[in-house]
Design an enzyme around this catalytic site. Sequence first.
Site, PDB file in Angstrom:
ATOM      1  N   THR A   4      -1.113   5.890   2.341  1.00 11.79           N
ATOM      2  CA  THR A   4      -2.278   5.382   2.606  1.00 11.79           C
ATOM      3  C   THR A   4      -1.941   4.611   3.929  1.00 11.79           C
ATOM      4  O   THR A   4      -1.069   4.032   4.044  1.00 11.79           O
ATOM      5  CB  THR A   4      -2.632   4.298   1.222  1.00 11.79           C
TER       6      THR A   4
ATOM      7  N   ILE B  65       0.934  -1.288  -0.086  1.00 11.44           N
ATOM      8  CA  ILE B  65      -0.076  -0.101   0.051  1.00 11.44           C
ATOM      9  C   ILE B  65       0.800   1.227  -0.170  1.00 11.44           C
ATOM     10  O   ILE B  65       2.134   1.141   0.312  1.00 11.44           O
ATOM     11  CB  ILE B  65      -1.074   0.146   1.235  1.00 11.44           C
ATOM     12  N   ASP B  66       0.414   2.325  -0.713  1.00 11.51           N
ATOM     13  CA  ASP B  66       1.268   3.508  -0.539  1.00 11.51           C
ATOM     14  C   ASP B  66       1.725   4.107   0.649  1.00 11.51           C
ATOM     15  O   ASP B  66       1.127   3.971   1.568  1.00 11.51           O
ATOM     16  CB  ASP B  66       0.380   4.487  -1.523  1.00 11.51           C
ATOM     17  N   ARG B  67       2.890   4.968   0.448  1.00  8.89           N
ATOM     18  CA  ARG B  67       3.251   5.770   1.726  1.00  8.89           C
ATOM     19  C   ARG B  67       2.034   6.399   2.464  1.00  8.89           C
ATOM     20  O   ARG B  67       1.890   6.358   3.636  1.00  8.89           O
ATOM     21  CB  ARG B  67       4.274   6.491   1.341  1.00  8.89           C
TER      22      ARG B  67
ATOM     23  N   ARG C 174      -6.805   5.065  -6.367  1.00 13.09           N
ATOM     24  CA  ARG C 174      -6.504   6.312  -6.851  1.00 13.09           C
ATOM     25  C   ARG C 174      -6.596   6.697  -8.162  1.00 13.09           C
ATOM     26  O   ARG C 174      -7.360   7.908  -8.760  1.00 13.09           O
ATOM     27  CB  ARG C 174      -5.384   6.798  -6.374  1.00 13.09           C
TER      28      ARG C 174
END
Length: 304
Positions: free
Chosen positions: A139, A135-137, A236
């Site tokens: 998020t 998962i993104d930084r 996103r």
Amino acid sequence: MNVTLTVEQSGLRADQYLAGVLDGLTRSAAQKLLEEGRVLRRGKALKKNDKLQAGDEVAVCIPDPTPVEIVPQDIPLDVVYEDGDVIVVNKPVGMVVHPAPGHPDGTLVNALLHHCGQSLSGINGQLRPGIVHRIDRDTSGLIIAAKNDAAHLALAEQLQDHSLYREYEAVVVGNLREDSGTVDLPIARHPTDRKKMAVNHLNGRRAVTHWTVLARYPGYTHIQCRLETGRTHQIRVHMAALGHPVLGDPVYGGQRKGFPELAGQCLHARRLTFRHPRTGEQVTVSCPLPDYFQAVLTRCGRLV
């Protein structure tokens, strides 16, 4: 370690397929395995640009892991579930998953190396925690890691056959017309900005997001998203493609003005369901909405 995989989709390059099905395996690591002749189809070594067909059986020889040069760090972790095979962590917003240029330490991998000790997956040819998905930084929420190669491969297979259930909550800009829907748009690397992803009908990989409205506010919508696939930045990109970018996501058009509590996009991985790699039993884990998300909902409620 030897692994046999059955290809489900035709037309993928060998390196692309391996990096997609063994999620802890990077594209460059997949290419190295191919270059070393460690990937066979019908007994013949595959090249990285060979195309695969549905039904192909691919034999992969994964080398024994070598020590990694990432320093274990005593960073507090919010562990939601843990046993001898897997660990699920509630990642805070702002924490990077893997060390990378500009983020050499302080990452989830550094923390897991300290927490797990010698109980690590080495699926990428290195001794490190087996991050099964990312998962993104910016998020927050649940991320699962495997403690051994068998668990990693079993969980990666669940990612491939879409049986690993991942549910997110988000606040998006604008008001969605319907109460629920599905976005089925292929995603690939952006043609000019390599840090971004984009909808690409020519070269993109299939990406499917199911969404449901949880609450409506003036100018904003609180939604639940279920991932059928797991492409980079999928929610996103898909919500931006609908004209409703995630609040706080300037990369894809989501403004942040008026929401000082946001340090990143308002996107939280709230629930995971997976088959336990050893017992086969279904495991469901969840975590509450973090403080920043609750503060956004409170602020949105004041707009009514």
